[in-house]
Write an enzyme that holds these catalytic residues in place. Structure first.
Site, PDB file in Angstrom:
ATOM      1  N   HIS A 210       0.754  -1.301  -0.040  1.00  0.00           N
ATOM      2  CA  HIS A 210       0.093  -0.024  -0.075  1.00  0.00           C
ATOM      3  C   HIS A 210       0.698   1.394  -0.009  1.00  0.00           C
ATOM      4  O   HIS A 210       0.239   2.489  -0.375  1.00  0.00           O
ATOM      5  CB  HIS A 210      -1.013   0.097   1.078  1.00  0.00           C
ATOM      6  N   ASP A 255      -0.755  -7.521   1.108  1.00  0.00           N
ATOM      7  CA  ASP A 255      -0.067  -6.169   1.272  1.00  0.00           C
ATOM      8  C   ASP A 255       1.548  -6.427   1.661  1.00  0.00           C
ATOM      9  O   ASP A 255       1.996  -6.162   2.587  1.00  0.00           O
ATOM     10  CB  ASP A 255      -0.690  -5.309   2.624  1.00  0.00           C
ATOM     11  N   GLY A 349       3.250   6.126   8.944  1.00  0.00           N
ATOM     12  CA  GLY A 349       4.693   6.348   8.732  1.00  0.00           C
ATOM     13  C   GLY A 349       5.319   4.995   9.143  1.00  0.00           C
ATOM     14  O   GLY A 349       6.407   4.873   8.458  1.00  0.00           O
ATOM     15  N   SER A 351       4.201   1.894   8.356  1.00  0.00           N
ATOM     16  CA  SER A 351       3.803   0.991   7.396  1.00  0.00           C
ATOM     17  C   SER A 351       4.961   0.554   6.570  1.00  0.00           C
ATOM     18  O   SER A 351       6.044   1.289   6.192  1.00  0.00           O
ATOM     19  CB  SER A 351       2.698   1.634   6.256  1.00  0.00           C
ATOM     20  N   GLY A 352       4.804  -0.925   6.136  1.00  0.00           N
ATOM     21  CA  GLY A 352       6.082  -1.344   5.371  1.00  0.00           C
ATOM     22  C   GLY A 352       7.233  -1.841   6.220  1.00  0.00           C
ATOM     23  O   GLY A 352       8.150  -2.532   5.856  1.00  0.00           O
TER      24      GLY A 352
HETATM   25  N1  ARG Z   1      -1.152   2.149   7.341  1.00  0.00           N
HETATM   26  C1  ARG Z   1      -0.372   2.953   8.179  1.00  0.00           C
HETATM   27  C2  ARG Z   1       0.716   3.624   7.346  1.00  0.00           C
HETATM   28  O1  ARG Z   1       0.633   3.781   6.198  1.00  0.00           O
HETATM   29  C3  ARG Z   1       0.044   2.116   9.195  1.00  0.00           C
HETATM   30  C4  ARG Z   1      -0.763   1.345   9.897  1.00  0.00           C
HETATM   31  C5  ARG Z   1      -0.711   0.656  11.259  1.00  0.00           C
HETATM   32  N2  ARG Z   1      -1.469   1.200  12.054  1.00  0.00           N
HETATM   33  C6  ARG Z   1      -1.716   0.487  13.277  1.00  0.00           C
HETATM   34  N3  ARG Z   1      -2.580   1.110  14.076  1.00  0.00           N
HETATM   35  N4  ARG Z   1      -0.963  -0.405  13.447  1.00  0.00           N
HETATM   36  O2  ARG Z   1       1.977   3.976   7.820  1.00  0.00           O
END
Ligand code: ARG
Length: 401
Positions: A210, A255, A349, A351-352
């Protein structure tokens, strides 16, 4: 009288200098690296299924490392022994050849040849009657390595780090110690941090699909390493972005993406790859894992300049699929980690980025990729992670490993 006083004070000064030199010199140590080879005989390595034989290889690696630990911890060299690490396992006729590196720290005053003889005699004596593994006695070899070659070989190993383990406190996390998470990378879009990623080879990273939902053109992306975004330890240009074929925004399944950059990095104490788990491995609910990232400290917050870390627990599917948690949003290839009470969590932030766990030999494995979650750190909304084990074969096929 004056002469006597002068002589006396000169003697005191001379003795003091002598003692100082002695202590300084004896305090100096050198790291020494040895390459040990032996063959384990009469082992039934089942090779009918790839998974099965890989599982046994992991066990063999652990058993060999434990055996060598025991040999030296239980010897006259115990004070000088630091660690050992298996670098290669090669199946051979009726057995497996093990290549490993052993690290010692010796006072620099001793002769290297004497030390080498000591190491060799202990090794030879103790491998005659090993308790745990059937070692082929005539196969045991010892070669001294130059410290630069030894260091490079150890650095090339995955999942090892030099940093002392300091857990300070992502969301309610703490600032990470330098070199504590050397596989952490920051993926940047036109110079702005967007996602985390994990280094798995000299040129490949694993991250979330994503991250590229708005732009998957490699030219817009760079990657940086180190525990701060500014200044970075090293920067690279992204050459290739491979997003999972089935990933379909805004769905959250599959993902995962791999990213190739160039030129390749040289592994150091601060930049190193993490190990990938075998496809057959599973991780128990409630086991301890760690997440790291430059993401926000709270929902709606900004990216941080300093890498943060947090300790989490794996949450079972049974718990996470409860209707008041995520219900049927948890699909195959995902798992939850964190706490139902909230507080400790990944956030925007992160993510990944990596979710890692260590094995009994302090080797770190990438088992999850920060993927999604409702808000950050909220009750009954733990973080959801891409299950790396589930995608192990996909990763290997894309990297051409
Ligand atoms: N989708 C988010 C990103 O783009 C991170 C999501 C993780 N969120 C969480 N509550 N664990 O960085």
């Amino acid at each position: 009288m004056m002469v006597l006083l002068l002589v006396l004070s000169l003697t005191v000064v001379a003795v003091a200098i002598g003692l100082l030199v002695h202590f300084l010199a004896s305090g100096e140590t050198v790291m020494e690296y040895y390459h040990i080879i032996f063959k384990i005989s009469d082992l039934q390595i089942s090779s009918n299924s790839g998974q099965n034989s890989m599982y046994q290889f992991k066990e063999l690696r652990e058993m060999s490392e434990n055996l060598v630990d025991e040999i030296f911890i239980d010897s006259a060299l115990r004070k000088h022994y630091i660690k050992n690490h298996v670098v290669r396992l090669t199946p051979e006729e009726a057995g497996v050849k093990v290549d490993l590196i052993v690290v010692f720290q010796f006072p620099s005053t001793e002769q290297r040849a004497i030390r080498e003889r000591k190491v060799y005699s202990i090794l030879n004596q103790k491998t005659r009657n090993p308790r745990a593994l059937p070692i082929h006695v005539s196969s045991v070899q010892l070669k001294a390595m130059s410290s630069s070659a030894g260091k490079l070989t150890i650095q090339a190993c995955c999942g090892k780090r030099v940093a002392p383990f300091i857990l300070n406190r992502i969301m309610s996390g703490d600032i990470a110690a330098k070199a504590a998470w050397p596989w952490q990378a920051s993926l940047q879009h036109n110079g702005m941090h967007v996602c985390g990623a994990s280094l798995i080879s000299h040129t490949w990273l694993v991250t979330a699909a994503h991250c590229f939902k708005n732009d998957a053109n490699p030219r817009s992306w760079t990657v940086s390493f180190g525990t701060t975004i500014n200044p970075p330890l090293m920067k690279r240009n992204v050459k290739r972005i491979i997003v999972h074929e089935r990933y379909n925004f805004p769905e959250q399944a599959d993902d995962i993406a791999v990213v190739q950059f160039s030129p390749r990095v040289t592994f150091t104490d601060d930049i190193r790859r993490v190990c990938l788990p075998e496809a057959s491995e599973s991780f128990q609910p409630n086991s301890t894992v760690y997440i790291t990232g430059f993401g926000a400290l709270f929902y709606g917050g900004n990216t941080l300049n300093y890498l943060q870390e947090a300790r989490l627990k794996i949450i079972s599917d049974d718990v996470c699929k409860q209707p008041h948690v995520y219900g049927n949003q948890i699909k195959i290839g995902m798992f939850c980690a964190g706490y139902l009470e909230g507080i400790y969590d990944a956030c925007k932030g992160d993510s990944g980025g990596p979710l890692v766990a260590k094995d009994l030999n302090d080797t770190w494995y990438l088992i999850g990729i920060v993927s999604w979650g409702t808000n950050c750190g909220q009750k009954n909304s733990p973080g959801v992670y891409t299950n790396v084990t589930y995608y192990r074969e996909w990763i290997a096929s894309k990297m051409g490993l």
